[in-house]
Structures are given as C-alpha cells and as structure tokens.
Design an enzyme around this catalytic site. Structure first.
Site, short mmCIF file in Angstrom:
data_model
loop_
_atom_site.label_atom_id
_atom_site.label_comp_id
_atom_site.label_asym_id
_atom_site.label_seq_id
_atom_site.Cartn_x
_atom_site.Cartn_y
_atom_site.Cartn_z
N ARG A 259 -7.87 -4.49 8.76
CA ARG A 259 -7.77 -3.11 9.26
C ARG A 259 -9.15 -2.47 9.19
NH1 ARG A 259 -2.05 -0.88 9.52
NH2 ARG A 259 -3.00 -0.78 11.55
N TYR B 240 5.04 -7.28 16.00
CA TYR B 240 5.17 -6.08 15.16
C TYR B 240 5.85 -4.97 15.94
CZ TYR B 240 3.60 -2.30 12.01
OH TYR B 240 3.54 -1.24 11.14
N THR C 284 -2.76 5.19 8.47
CA THR C 284 -2.81 5.85 7.17
C THR C 284 -3.72 5.04 6.26
OG1 THR C 284 -0.62 6.79 7.47
CG2 THR C 284 -1.38 6.57 5.20
N PHE D 70 0.83 -1.21 0.00
CA PHE D 70 0.00 0.00 0.00
C PHE D 70 0.87 1.26 0.00
CE2 PHE D 70 -2.07 2.85 3.35
CZ PHE D 70 -2.70 3.65 2.41
N ASP E 216 12.77 -11.63 -0.99
CA ASP E 216 12.49 -11.53 0.44
C ASP E 216 13.71 -10.89 1.10
OD1 ASP E 216 12.17 -11.96 3.15
OD2 ASP E 216 11.26 -13.94 2.88
N VAL E 217 13.54 -9.70 1.66
CA VAL E 217 14.70 -8.95 2.17
C VAL E 217 15.32 -9.58 3.43
CG1 VAL E 217 14.05 -6.73 1.18
CG2 VAL E 217 13.29 -7.29 3.50
N THR F 60 2.23 -9.96 1.34
CA THR F 60 1.08 -9.07 1.52
C THR F 60 1.05 -8.00 0.42
OG1 THR F 60 2.33 -7.65 3.04
CG2 THR F 60 0.99 -9.39 4.03
N ASP G 146 9.91 -6.71 -3.26
CA ASP G 146 8.77 -7.19 -2.47
C ASP G 146 8.74 -8.71 -2.59
OD1 ASP G 146 5.97 -7.57 -1.50
OD2 ASP G 146 5.90 -5.40 -1.69
N ASN G 147 8.37 -9.40 -1.52
CA ASN G 147 8.21 -10.86 -1.65
C ASN G 147 6.76 -11.26 -1.93
OD1 ASN G 147 6.95 -10.60 0.79
ND2 ASN G 147 8.41 -11.82 1.95
N1 UDP Z 1 -11.67 -2.39 14.53
C1 UDP Z 1 -13.03 -2.58 14.60
N2 UDP Z 1 -13.63 -3.39 13.69
C2 UDP Z 1 -12.97 -4.04 12.70
C3 UDP Z 1 -11.56 -3.84 12.62
C4 UDP Z 1 -10.96 -3.02 13.55
O1 UDP Z 1 -13.70 -2.00 15.47
O2 UDP Z 1 -13.60 -4.78 11.91
C5 UDP Z 1 -11.01 -1.51 15.50
C6 UDP Z 1 -9.81 -2.13 16.20
O3 UDP Z 1 -10.21 -2.85 17.35
C7 UDP Z 1 -9.01 -0.89 16.56
C8 UDP Z 1 -9.31 0.09 15.42
O4 UDP Z 1 -10.49 -0.40 14.80
O5 UDP Z 1 -9.42 -0.35 17.77
C9 UDP Z 1 -8.20 0.19 14.40
O6 UDP Z 1 -7.86 -1.09 14.00
P1 UDP Z 1 -6.83 -1.43 12.84
O7 UDP Z 1 -6.78 -2.92 12.72
O8 UDP Z 1 -7.19 -0.66 11.62
O9 UDP Z 1 -5.41 -0.89 13.29
P2 UDP Z 1 -4.70 -0.51 14.65
O10 UDP Z 1 -4.79 0.97 14.69
O11 UDP Z 1 -5.40 -1.15 15.83
O12 UDP Z 1 -3.32 -1.02 14.47
#
Ligand code: UDP
Length: 330
Positions: free
Chosen positions: A190, A149, A179, A15, A60-61, A39, A35-36
């Site tokens: 996400r 992570y 972002t 992304f 793969d780095v 994702t 990139d590998n």
């Molecule tokens: N979240 C949510 N529903 C979803 C996915 C995520 O309510 O289907 C919430 C998650 O619990 C977090 C926020 O949205 O509090 C952001 O999540 P994300 O996975 O985007 O990234 P993070 O900022 O947590 O790394």
C-alpha cells in the site's frame, strides 16, 4: 455471568481490527477477536491479552465457526486488503468475502446478533462519478487483478442485505475509503507504508504511473469513530466513511519526503492495471445520519504514523509477508 455486551471482531489482529478491539474494550465490551493470521499479526494485539474482557481465537472464518455463549455484535473485518494481496492470495480474498460472511451471517442468526460488514470504496471500481456517493453503482472489472477483492466485497454487501430483507437480520454496511495509521503492514505494497518503508530503508520512492491519480486518506481513529457510530445507529444502507481531503499520489510522495527528511528521490514505475484514477468519498450521509466527520488532519495523522514505523525494530523493515501461507493457502 458477565453483563457485558459481547462483540466478535473478525480480522481482529489486523490493522483496522486491532484498533476496533481496543475501542470496544474501552467502551466496556467483552471483545472476541478472530483471525487466521495470514495478514493479521499477533503483535498488533499483544497488549490486549492481559485484559480479561479480551479473547482471541486463531481461526479461518471461511470454515465453520463455533462460538460458545451469547453474542450481541459481529464486525466482519477479516480480509486481505492490498493490491499485492489480491495478486498473491486471490482465492483467500474471494473466500473470506463470500464463504466467510456466509458463516458469520449464520452465526448472527443463531445468536440474534447485529452484524456490521467492512465494505470498501473499491465497490466503486475506477469511478466515473466523482466524488463517490453511496448511490453510485461503480465501474468494476470483475476479471481484472482487483476483481477478487471488489467482487467479494460487492457479494458481501449483497448477501448481507439479503439476510436483512429475507431473515430480518440486523445489519450495517460501511464503505471504507483509504485509511492509514499505526499497525498497517509495512510491506503490503500500500502506498503509505510503501513510501515510509522506502524512506526508512534509504530507497527511492516508487510512484506508479505519473502520480496524477488521486486518493483521500483517513486517519484510523476517525475511521474507527465512524464505524462505532454506524454500528450504534439504526441505518441499514451502506455509508461511506473516509476523509474527503483529496491529494495526488505525486504530492503525497513529496509530503512523505518532507516528513521523513529522506534524501532519496522519486522514481516512476508502471501504473498497475485498473488502478483507480480518482477516489474521494462523498460523506454527506455520514454527516447527516451519524453526525460524523473526520477530525485528524493529514499532517497530524502522518506524523503519528511515521513515529510508529520509526519505533519498530529495524528487522521489521525487511520482514517477509504471509508467514502462515502454507497453513491456509492450498
Ligand atoms: N502507489 C504508488 N507507489 C507505490 C504503491 C502505490 O504510486 O509504491 C499508488 C497506486 O498505484 C495507487 C495509490 O498509490 O494509485 C494507492 O495505492 P494503494 O495500494 O495504497 O491502494 P488503492 O487505493 O489503490 O487500493
């Protein structure tokens, strides 16, 4: 011999990486993307292959990197970057932020290149200071689900700074806050692609916990501008790049319902372990040092992002993740 400045962008098919490839091509660089494809996705960069200033290596780095010719800059953006990734590919997440950066720092020394690494607001963990300035050391659980992570990124900052102080390597560290924009993976869990994907598939929107946790969303073009300015600056300490416009996840779900016009409702699901309760960047440094601040409002950025997801072929909504899983994950 081309006189162009040559830049290696790891995670170039991802992304952020793909947007960076485009930006540096526009700036007149010769761009080498690596990139590998665990994702990352070639569809993110397919429009760039016709450009003779663009090269792509599927590599793969975490393995030794051989790259012929001059190299002036390295951007290390290869990494899984979603909570689902941390659960499904935890070892790869750790390796790319440790073995991967070690290889790249070695390459940078050999080529005398400047390195910018993608760090993250996750170095602050579930923060006890709000908003988060760069001086805050964070509240991270090393053995929790996000530990792979968070600790990889913290190690990455440490080794990068060590190469700077010990070897005099020219380095930059950006701490990226949430972002969003076109080319996010639709099914990586996400929150933004999750909600938009759910709206497009006609499913209910899943809010985790009671939705009172906050995030602050930065549009990708603003993020890329901040990264570009940081790379060209002479500032070696970490800099937050993100949009301070903070919102609860419940409000965010309501905004997505309005944006998409979906008739589905919000359903509540358990809050994942160690999910940060608040997150908002303090961007005082970025403003002062880089003269940078975000320009794109959430309503404008969400509109562009929604239009992108809507334009994708319908089957993408149901695609499975990690197509190259067997090739790289052992
Ligand atoms: N979240 C949510 N529903 C979803 C996915 C995520 O309510 O289907 C919430 C998650 O619990 C977090 C926020 O949205 O509090 C952001 O999540 P994300 O996975 O985007 O990234 P993070 O900022 O947590 O790394």
């Amino acid at each position: 011999m081309s006189l162009k400045q040559r830049i290696l962008i790891t995670g170039g098919a991802g992304f952020l990486g793909s947007h960076l490839c485009e930006r540096f091509l526009k700036e007149g660089f010769h761009v080498i993307a690596m990139d590998n494809l665990i994702t990352g996705d070639l569809r993110n960069i397919e429009q760039l292959f016709k450009n003779t200033s663009f090269e792509f290596y599927e590599h793969d780095v975490t393995k030794y990197i051989y790259l012929p010719g001059d190299l002036h800059y390295i951007l290390h953006f290869a990494s899984p970057a979603s909570p689902i990734d941390y659960l499904k590919i935890p070892i790869q997440t750790l390796k790319v932020g440790s073995l991967g950066i070690h290889n790249l720092l070695g390459l940078a020394r050999k080529k005398n290149a400047r390195v910018l690494i993608a760090s993250t607001s996750e170095v602050y963990g579930d923060p006890l200071v709000h908003p988060q300035p760069e001086e805050y050391y964070g509240n991270v659980n090393p053995v929790g689900p996000r530990g792979v992570y968070d600790e990889a990124k913290r190690f990455q900052e440490a080794i990068t700074m060590a190469y700077h102080t010990f070897h005099g390597l020219d380095t930059r560290i950006v701490r990226i806050f949430n972002t969003y924009g076109p080319r996010m993976r639709l099914n990586d869990g996400r929150v933004l692609p999750a909600f938009i994907g759910q709206a497009l598939r006609g499913e209910d929107l899943t809010v985790f916990g009671d939705g009172s946790q906050t995030r602050s969303f930065c549009y990708v073009d603003d993020q890329v501008e901040g990264i570009f300015r940081l790379l060209m600056s002479d500032y070696v300490h970490p800099v937050n790049i993100g949009n301070p416009d903070e919102i609860t996840i419940l409000q965010f779900a309501e905004e997505i319902i309005k944006l998409t016009g979906t008739e589905q409702k919000i359903v509540f699901r358990p809050l994942p372990k160690d999910d940060p309760k608040v997150r908002q960047p303090d961007i005082t440094k970025a403003k002062a040092i880089l003269g940078w601040e975000p320009k794109v409002s959430r309503s404008e950025g969400l509109r562009i992002t929604y239009d992108y997801f809507k334009s994708l072929p319908r089957e993408v909504l149901y695609e499975r993740e990690y197509k190259n899983f067997d090739k790289y994950i052992r």
